[in-house]
Design a protein around this motif. Structure first.
Motif, PDB file in Angstrom:
ATOM      1  N   VAL A  46      -4.437   1.475 -15.483  1.00 19.76           N
ATOM      2  CA  VAL A  46      -4.433   1.089 -14.069  1.00 19.76           C
ATOM      3  C   VAL A  46      -4.668   2.299 -13.193  1.00 19.76           C
ATOM      4  N   LEU A  47      -4.281   3.466 -13.663  1.00 22.93           N
ATOM      5  CA  LEU A  47      -4.389   4.669 -12.843  1.00 22.93           C
ATOM      6  C   LEU A  47      -5.664   5.453 -13.100  1.00 22.93           C
ATOM      7  N   ALA A 106      -0.350   8.733  -5.746  1.00 27.67           N
ATOM      8  CA  ALA A 106      -1.242   9.868  -6.026  1.00 27.67           C
ATOM      9  C   ALA A 106      -2.566   9.377  -6.598  1.00 27.67           C
ATOM     10  N   ALA A 107      -2.521   8.394  -7.476  1.00 24.34           N
ATOM     11  CA  ALA A 107      -3.751   7.855  -8.069  1.00 24.34           C
ATOM     12  C   ALA A 107      -4.605   7.144  -7.017  1.00 24.34           C
ATOM     13  N   LEU A 108      -3.966   6.423  -6.114  1.00 22.43           N
ATOM     14  CA  LEU A 108      -4.706   5.783  -5.028  1.00 22.43           C
ATOM     15  C   LEU A 108      -5.418   6.833  -4.185  1.00 22.43           C
ATOM     16  N   ARG A 109      -4.675   7.852  -3.753  1.00 21.56           N
ATOM     17  CA  ARG A 109      -5.276   8.897  -2.918  1.00 21.56           C
ATOM     18  C   ARG A 109      -6.410   9.617  -3.660  1.00 21.56           C
ATOM     19  N   GLN A 110      -6.214   9.868  -4.943  1.00 22.11           N
ATOM     20  CA  GLN A 110      -7.254  10.507  -5.745  1.00 22.11           C
ATOM     21  C   GLN A 110      -8.508   9.630  -5.798  1.00 22.11           C
ATOM     22  N   GLY A 111      -8.338   8.347  -6.024  1.00 21.40           N
ATOM     23  CA  GLY A 111      -9.479   7.433  -6.054  1.00 21.40           C
ATOM     24  C   GLY A 111     -10.192   7.380  -4.717  1.00 21.40           C
ATOM     25  N   MET A 143       0.798  -1.231   0.000  1.00 17.33           N
ATOM     26  CA  MET A 143       0.000   0.000   0.000  1.00 17.33           C
ATOM     27  C   MET A 143       0.832   1.283   0.000  1.00 17.33           C
ATOM     28  N   GLU A 144       2.016   1.248   0.602  1.00 18.90           N
ATOM     29  CA  GLU A 144       2.778   2.485   0.776  1.00 18.90           C
ATOM     30  C   GLU A 144       4.022   2.581  -0.093  1.00 18.90           C
ATOM     31  N   GLU A 145       4.668   1.488  -0.353  1.00 19.92           N
ATOM     32  CA  GLU A 145       5.913   1.524  -1.116  1.00 19.92           C
ATOM     33  C   GLU A 145       5.610   1.379  -2.597  1.00 19.92           C
ATOM     34  N   VAL A 146       4.978   2.416  -3.117  1.00 20.64           N
ATOM     35  CA  VAL A 146       4.566   2.453  -4.517  1.00 20.64           C
ATOM     36  C   VAL A 146       5.181   3.681  -5.178  1.00 20.64           C
ATOM     37  N   ALA A 147       5.192   3.677  -6.480  1.00 16.70           N
ATOM     38  CA  ALA A 147       5.688   4.830  -7.230  1.00 16.70           C
ATOM     39  C   ALA A 147       4.835   6.052  -6.881  1.00 16.70           C
ATOM     40  N   PRO A 148       5.412   7.241  -6.919  1.00 19.51           N
ATOM     41  CA  PRO A 148       4.647   8.451  -6.590  1.00 19.51           C
ATOM     42  C   PRO A 148       3.358   8.596  -7.397  1.00 19.51           C
ATOM     43  N   ASP A 149       3.401   8.271  -8.680  1.00 17.15           N
ATOM     44  CA  ASP A 149       2.189   8.371  -9.505  1.00 17.15           C
ATOM     45  C   ASP A 149       1.112   7.396  -9.032  1.00 17.15           C
ATOM     46  N   VAL A 150       1.518   6.219  -8.627  1.00 23.65           N
ATOM     47  CA  VAL A 150       0.558   5.221  -8.149  1.00 23.65           C
ATOM     48  C   VAL A 150      -0.043   5.682  -6.823  1.00 23.65           C
TER      49      VAL A 150
END
Length: 185
Positions: free
Chosen positions: A178-179, A69-74, A60-67
């Protein structure tokens, strides 16, 4: 962080698949009368090499910055009430509802009429990530149905990324797939 070379002695490469849950695992969900669940298993013999909480943090946390950001946006689009990332007692802002050596349960509510739980569990078959959703407001089901395809893609992508030991933004030939979260609720 786990890297492919640390798993090199696995006999089979890790794979991600959607699975059904047994009664014992379903009972770990504390939501009454949940209306949706899905479960994905990262099959790997490396599951016992670290704690279930460590696995959840990596996924959940050790993801690329874009991923991230997309999670938080969703999560914002479906109005989940999450703590700021990095808050104590949370993983990616999701409050830890229950924790044991065998499983970890995260829980969040949405102001749009539903609540959800994420269950992480490790055993000899691999790392399980299950999502449970309880609809408080009947209209919330329609919101969830619109975001469900993106949710399933994200879960699969997060687990596949962990399996590959690297970060993927989107499948080749599907830029942003995916994003991509539905823009209308």
């Amino acid at each position: 962080m786990t890297h492919r070379d640390e798993r090199s002695f696995d006999t089979e490469p890790p794979i991600v698949e959607e699975v059904s849950l047994d009664a014992e695992t379903l009972a770990l969900c504390t939501l009454t009368d949940f209306g949706h669940y899905d479960a994905h298993l990262l099959r790997t013999s490396a599951s016992g090499r670290q704690s279930v909480e460590r696995w959840a943090r990596e996924i959940m946390e050790e993801v690329a910055p874009d991923v991230g950001a997309a999670l938080r946006q969703g999560w914002r689009r479906i109005a989940l009430q999450l703590a700021p990332a990095g808050s104590e007692g949370t993983i990616a802002g999701w409050p830890i509802a229950r924790s044991s050596p065998e499983y970890l349960l995260l829980q969040a509510e949405s102001t749009r009429g539903f609540e959800g739980q994420l269950l992480f569990r490790c055993d000899e078959t691999g790392v399980l990530l299950a999502t449970f959703v309880r609809f408080i407001d009947p209209a919330a089901r329609a919101i969830w149905e619109r975001v469900l395809p993106a949710h399933l893609e994200f879960v699969r992508s997060l687990l596949t990324t962990r399996a590959d030991g690297l970060t993927i933004l989107a499948p080749e030939g599907l830029p942003g797939a995916v994003l991509s979260w539905p823009s209308t609720m």
